[in-house]
Design an enzyme around this catalytic site. Sequence first.
Site, PDB file in Angstrom:
ATOM      1  N   CYS A   2     -11.640  -6.019   2.237  1.00  0.00           N
ATOM      2  CA  CYS A   2     -12.169  -6.677   0.959  1.00  0.00           C
ATOM      3  C   CYS A   2     -12.077  -5.992  -0.193  1.00  0.00           C
ATOM      4  O   CYS A   2     -12.703  -4.622  -0.178  1.00  0.00           O
ATOM      5  CB  CYS A   2     -13.434  -7.377   1.253  1.00  0.00           C
ATOM      6  N   ARG A  27      -6.870  -3.807   0.884  1.00  0.00           N
ATOM      7  CA  ARG A  27      -8.016  -3.850   1.611  1.00  0.00           C
ATOM      8  C   ARG A  27      -8.130  -5.257   2.157  1.00  0.00           C
ATOM      9  O   ARG A  27      -9.198  -5.446   2.863  1.00  0.00           O
ATOM     10  CB  ARG A  27      -9.255  -3.770   0.545  1.00  0.00           C
ATOM     11  N   TRP A  73     -10.821 -10.046   3.247  1.00  0.00           N
ATOM     12  CA  TRP A  73     -10.365  -9.837   4.757  1.00  0.00           C
ATOM     13  C   TRP A  73     -11.305 -10.409   5.573  1.00  0.00           C
ATOM     14  O   TRP A  73     -12.526  -9.844   5.501  1.00  0.00           O
ATOM     15  CB  TRP A  73     -10.235  -8.315   4.956  1.00  0.00           C
ATOM     16  N   ASN A  99     -18.353  -7.180   0.148  1.00  0.00           N
ATOM     17  CA  ASN A  99     -17.686  -6.639   0.960  1.00  0.00           C
ATOM     18  C   ASN A  99     -18.419  -6.137   2.156  1.00  0.00           C
ATOM     19  O   ASN A  99     -19.494  -5.334   1.585  1.00  0.00           O
ATOM     20  CB  ASN A  99     -16.826  -5.411   0.235  1.00  0.00           C
ATOM     21  N   GLY A 100     -18.201  -6.217   3.355  1.00  0.00           N
ATOM     22  CA  GLY A 100     -19.503  -5.956   4.268  1.00  0.00           C
ATOM     23  C   GLY A 100     -19.773  -7.092   5.337  1.00  0.00           C
ATOM     24  O   GLY A 100     -19.108  -8.193   5.191  1.00  0.00           O
ATOM     25  N   GLU A 486       1.303   7.563  18.185  1.00  0.00           N
ATOM     26  CA  GLU A 486       1.562   7.047  17.000  1.00  0.00           C
ATOM     27  C   GLU A 486       2.663   6.358  16.526  1.00  0.00           C
ATOM     28  O   GLU A 486       2.444   5.317  15.816  1.00  0.00           O
ATOM     29  CB  GLU A 486       1.404   8.160  15.848  1.00  0.00           C
ATOM     30  N   LYS A 490       2.696   2.382  14.611  1.00  0.00           N
ATOM     31  CA  LYS A 490       3.329   2.254  13.466  1.00  0.00           C
ATOM     32  C   LYS A 490       4.295   0.945  13.888  1.00  0.00           C
ATOM     33  O   LYS A 490       4.340   0.229  12.814  1.00  0.00           O
ATOM     34  CB  LYS A 490       4.486   3.272  13.254  1.00  0.00           C
ATOM     35  N   GLU A 493       2.385  -2.368  14.311  1.00  0.00           N
ATOM     36  CA  GLU A 493       1.104  -2.828  13.304  1.00  0.00           C
ATOM     37  C   GLU A 493       2.215  -3.424  11.956  1.00  0.00           C
ATOM     38  O   GLU A 493       1.622  -4.294  11.540  1.00  0.00           O
ATOM     39  CB  GLU A 493       0.540  -1.835  12.685  1.00  0.00           C
ATOM     40  N   HIS A 509       3.744   6.374  37.056  1.00  0.00           N
ATOM     41  CA  HIS A 509       2.719   5.590  37.554  1.00  0.00           C
ATOM     42  C   HIS A 509       2.320   4.178  37.014  1.00  0.00           C
ATOM     43  O   HIS A 509       1.324   3.671  37.453  1.00  0.00           O
ATOM     44  CB  HIS A 509       1.476   6.450  37.140  1.00  0.00           C
ATOM     45  N   LYS A 608      -6.596  -1.877   5.076  1.00  0.00           N
ATOM     46  CA  LYS A 608      -6.373  -0.343   4.897  1.00  0.00           C
ATOM     47  C   LYS A 608      -7.744   0.007   5.167  1.00  0.00           C
ATOM     48  O   LYS A 608      -7.954   1.211   5.645  1.00  0.00           O
ATOM     49  CB  LYS A 608      -6.079  -0.246   3.543  1.00  0.00           C
TER      50      LYS A 608
HETATM   51  C1  F6R Z   1      -2.767   2.569  11.067  1.00  0.00           C
HETATM   52  C2  F6R Z   1      -3.828   2.855  10.247  1.00  0.00           C
HETATM   53  C3  F6R Z   1      -5.394   2.669  11.051  1.00  0.00           C
HETATM   54  C4  F6R Z   1      -6.329   3.753  10.628  1.00  0.00           C
HETATM   55  C5  F6R Z   1      -7.725   3.488  11.119  1.00  0.00           C
HETATM   56  C6  F6R Z   1      -8.509   4.483  10.575  1.00  0.00           C
HETATM   57  O1  F6R Z   1      -1.724   2.936  10.538  1.00  0.00           O
HETATM   58  O2  F6R Z   1      -3.897   2.911   9.049  1.00  0.00           O
HETATM   59  O3  F6R Z   1      -5.172   2.560  12.367  1.00  0.00           O
HETATM   60  O4  F6R Z   1      -5.688   4.893  10.901  1.00  0.00           O
HETATM   61  O5  F6R Z   1      -8.142   2.313  10.547  1.00  0.00           O
HETATM   62  O6  F6R Z   1      -8.578   4.413   8.948  1.00  0.00           O
HETATM   63  P1  F6R Z   1      -9.174   5.674   8.394  1.00  0.00           P
HETATM   64  O7  F6R Z   1      -8.375   6.975   8.508  1.00  0.00           O
HETATM   65  O8  F6R Z   1      -9.309   5.215   6.929  1.00  0.00           O
HETATM   66  O9  F6R Z   1     -10.632   6.112   8.863  1.00  0.00           O
END
Ligand code: F6R
Length: 613
Positions: A2, A27, A73, A99-100, A486, A490, A493, A509, A608
């Site tokens: 949010c 956000r 969000w 937000n929360g 990773e 990527k 998502e 396995h 984010k």
């Molecule tokens: C993936 C991504 C998320 C963040 C996770 C932690 O691309 O962005 O998996 O890495 O939500 O976020 P931070 O680093 O802000 O604590």
Amino acid sequence: MCGIVAYVGPKQAYPILINGLKKLEYRGYDSAGIALLNSSLNVYKTKGKVSELENFVKDVDLRGTIGIAHTRWATHGEPNQANAHPHYSQSREIALIHNGIIENYGLLRKELETRGYTFQSTTDTEVLTNLIEDIKNNEHVSLFDAVRIALNQVIGAYAIVVISYDDPDTLIAARKGSPLVIGIGKDDYYVASDATPIIEYTKNVVYLDDEEVALIQRSSDLKIKTIRNQEKTPYVQQLEMNLTALEKGGYEHFMLKEIYEQPFSIKDSMRGRLHTELGTVSLGGIVDFEPKILAASRIIIVACGTSWHAGLVGEYLFEDLARIPVEVEYASEFRYRNPVINESDVVIAISQSGETADTLAAIELAKSKGATILGICNVVGSSIARATHGGSYTHAGPEIGVASTKAFTAQVTLLTLMALRMASLKGTLSRTRYMQILHALELIPEKVAQTLILSKKTVYEVAEKFKDVRNFLYLGRGYNFPVALEGALKLKEISYIHAEGYPAAEMKHGPIALIDEDMPVVFIATNKGTYDKVVSNIQEVKARKGQVIAIVTEGDTIVKGMADYIIEIPETEEMLVPLLATIPLQKLSYHIAVMRGCNVDQPRNLAKSVTVE
Ligand code: F6R
């Protein structure tokens, strides 16, 4: 999660609010709304993105020099117009953005219902709005005190801004667990979830602390109290952010821009810290804690998502270079599993946003047990940066694309610097070996730039070939195992293709059962460490007709003879390979997502900054 923006001053509020929402859309983007106060208090809100809100309000009177705005969000209630913010109070005299999560909203709602309140939405936010109105009317207090008293009854996390028809010159803002910044202009105030909507107007900001409430009035000084009515002196800080960092700069997407920024962001992470000519590494934010780290029985790394993957690389680095035992924990598991923590433990919390609720909670838990907490954060002044005893900023610059790219490589760079510093203090590496690694690290930004060029053509071809598949497997060993995780994250998502990352040897396995001629398998098969073993794993996949895409060291001939596609990266030290091998995987996900027509910068259901559990 949010985005919040608010304004009070002499200018028209709408353009400031809508532009602010666009900057904060990363956000959350399932609904958006705005409240403007002129001769009446008007709320406009709609399901969908900020552009849909703009369309929705194109024919209404948007005049007003005070207002609040929100991009959501969803937590409580599905993303629809009724659940979008701002929420009116029952009398429509108060409007609020939030937000929360208010955890005890059910109980509060029941109490309010017995007092005759009805609700238009299923949100916790509308409950808080009515609670404030109820207190204001029944206790005959100011709006400020009503907010303060209401927040004493609330359990959970919040960043809120309140506006009231009765108080046309006033915004009330408060936070606990969710971020809120107040920008102080010449004759106006800006409020936002982070500094990005504020920077173009003023560099003077105040970050609210938990349980603080701000009284923000036209032509008056900013006043802050705690929710328990204790006065606080606002601490004004200077923003160091650069406005161009918030623009796409000619790139089609923020994610692509951020991928291409990595030669510079990695360099920025090392600036003033890596001194190859002196053979030293210095990290100002942890220097006071070095004796603690040296004496620690172990380091515990807590993080989520991509930051957790960086933490895994950190585990390999600290153990390999400095011989310090490391445990890497998902913050969300750590906080609830009654972990054994003691005063000799050093906890490193890794977070791009510095606001991740689970990581913050893990920090609080470890702190309460007496551990020393260090942070690796990207966002300056963020909650995690402030909750830790010390630490270092990654200095990667604002990351706007929801999928983390340059933050990951900056986190890994910092962990490498920390591990090298500890190695030099402990004497776990010979001087020659230590200097070799230092020199190799210094060359990484240049090699990332080369990787971007080297991998360009093949990555695009691979994306075209596999853009319509339903599954992907990513395999790597040693330092390249977190890279595989990773790469898979990527891809899933942003392109919504199911992808799994595994240590390559684990394949037999279980996951090997998935392999047939339709299954693309990405191997990170660079020429150090367990290279020979990975070559055998590639043969196992080829024997089952899997399609192999291999990230290899430039000049490799062995894997080249076996794989269907080869993506080359420059030669470097084994522990630095993650900084290079991640790059083509980021680009592969990016191209596949674009080819599939996905919204790369704002993938569905994601946000984010995950400020709720
Ligand atoms: C993936 C991504 C998320 C963040 C996770 C932690 O691309 O962005 O998996 O890495 O939500 O976020 P931070 O680093 O802000 O604590």
